[in-house]
Design an enzyme around this catalytic site. Sequence first.
Site, PDB file in Angstrom:
ATOM      1  N   ASP A   1      31.973  36.719  37.039  1.00 29.99           N
ATOM      2  CA  ASP A   1      30.539  36.889  37.311  1.00 29.99           C
ATOM      3  C   ASP A   1      30.269  38.345  37.627  1.00 29.99           C
ATOM      4  OD1 ASP A   1      30.544  37.173  40.485  1.00 29.99           O
ATOM      5  OD2 ASP A   1      31.999  35.641  39.958  1.00 29.99           O
TER       6      ASP A   1
ATOM      7  N   GLU B   1      44.489  27.552  37.792  1.00 33.02           N
ATOM      8  CA  GLU B   1      45.458  28.609  37.492  1.00 33.02           C
ATOM      9  C   GLU B   1      46.865  28.169  37.840  1.00 33.02           C
ATOM     10  OE1 GLU B   1      43.869  33.071  38.204  1.00 33.02           O
ATOM     11  OE2 GLU B   1      44.361  31.828  39.903  1.00 33.02           O
TER      12      GLU B   1
HETATM   13  N1  SAH Z   1      35.039  26.641  43.271  1.00 27.93           N
HETATM   14  C1  SAH Z   1      36.237  27.222  43.816  1.00 27.93           C
HETATM   15  C2  SAH Z   1      35.895  28.115  44.967  1.00 27.93           C
HETATM   16  C3  SAH Z   1      35.683  29.474  44.533  1.00 27.93           C
HETATM   17  S1  SAH Z   1      35.473  30.579  45.866  1.00 27.93           S
HETATM   18  C4  SAH Z   1      37.165  26.141  44.275  1.00 27.93           C
HETATM   19  O1  SAH Z   1      36.721  25.064  44.538  1.00 27.93           O
HETATM   20  O2  SAH Z   1      38.363  26.409  44.369  1.00 27.93           O
HETATM   21  C5  SAH Z   1      35.491  32.039  45.007  1.00 27.93           C
HETATM   22  C6  SAH Z   1      36.813  32.495  44.476  1.00 27.93           C
HETATM   23  O3  SAH Z   1      36.559  33.385  43.414  1.00 27.93           O
HETATM   24  C7  SAH Z   1      37.611  33.279  45.479  1.00 27.93           C
HETATM   25  O4  SAH Z   1      38.974  33.137  45.176  1.00 27.93           O
HETATM   26  C8  SAH Z   1      37.160  34.716  45.233  1.00 27.93           C
HETATM   27  O5  SAH Z   1      38.226  35.592  45.434  1.00 27.93           O
HETATM   28  C9  SAH Z   1      36.700  34.746  43.795  1.00 27.93           C
HETATM   29  N2  SAH Z   1      35.395  35.342  43.455  1.00 27.93           N
HETATM   30  C10 SAH Z   1      34.852  35.279  42.205  1.00 27.93           C
HETATM   31  N3  SAH Z   1      33.644  35.847  42.174  1.00 27.93           N
HETATM   32  C11 SAH Z   1      33.382  36.288  43.426  1.00 27.93           C
HETATM   33  C12 SAH Z   1      32.251  36.930  44.038  1.00 27.93           C
HETATM   34  N4  SAH Z   1      31.167  37.235  43.335  1.00 27.93           N
HETATM   35  N5  SAH Z   1      32.319  37.213  45.353  1.00 27.93           N
HETATM   36  C13 SAH Z   1      33.423  36.896  46.078  1.00 27.93           C
HETATM   37  N6  SAH Z   1      34.507  36.274  45.553  1.00 27.93           N
HETATM   38  C14 SAH Z   1      34.510  35.967  44.246  1.00 27.93           C
END
Ligand code: SAH
Length: 253
Positions: free
Chosen positions: A220, A16
């Site tokens: 998701d 992003e």
């Molecule tokens: N793969 C990513 C890490 C993602 S952690 C990386 O390496 O940067 C998850 C991120 O998505 C966080 O910013 C959170 O705010 C958001 N998120 C998306 N789906 C989520 C869920 N089911 N539960 C909690 N956070 C979620």
Amino acid sequence: MKSPVRIGLVGALHQELAAVLARLPDERRQRVGGRDFWVGHWHGHEVVAVLSRIGKVAAATTATALIERFGVGRIVFTGVAGALGAGLRVGDVVVASGFVQHDMDASPLFPRHEVPLYGRARFDTDPALSAALADAARAVLAHADEMLGAQAVAEFGLRAPRVHQGLVASGDRFVATAAESAALRQALPDALAVEMEGAAVAQVCHDYGVPFAALRTFSDRADDAAHADFTRFIDQVASRYSAAVLEAYFSKL
Ligand code: SAH
């Protein structure tokens, strides 16, 4: 007229931030607190773009540095989230009307979810800024198919994506089981989404009186399939939405 305040743009994901930086003609990097802050202009408006980092503490530090060191007078957050509410689909977007920390619990001393000494559980976003962000999101999602291309639309099963507005729950946990999201739904029936940063930024903005708005694309359904294709979805859909929505927002500012 150009916005009289510097605007902080906070992204939760590398892809992003990259999409945002690609649109700033003149950004300069400044390192504070182990983070890279990118100071530049978007459509002539002064902006500071930064990665929030993941989780509430990291996001609070980022927001505080933006306000204290970079003097931003407004913060716009973009990222992805898990959908909690019924009828919400992957590829839809939520613009937060307010945030709650789903893992805050100082009961029995304070009601569950209430942040001690604030007398409240919920931190609202700025209505005018959120309305502008929601307008920009609707304008972008109306043309989602053209923007994303037929392959991404088919791959992620996107159908006429919609913009929702409502409560978002934050906590230091990636919610990836149906049991956990069911428990969240029961504890916070009006929460549309779950993520890991927004409530922290909302609380910092409340403390400093800085208007705040946040947009999250559902990556998701916060269930047992929540980790599937996460990275591809961010590349192909969410980071494109975020940059296009910010572009629409700045072009009307
Ligand atoms: N793969 C990513 C890490 C993602 S952690 C990386 O390496 O940067 C998850 C991120 O998505 C966080 O910013 C959170 O705010 C958001 N998120 C998306 N789906 C989520 C869920 N089911 N539960 C909690 N956070 C979620």
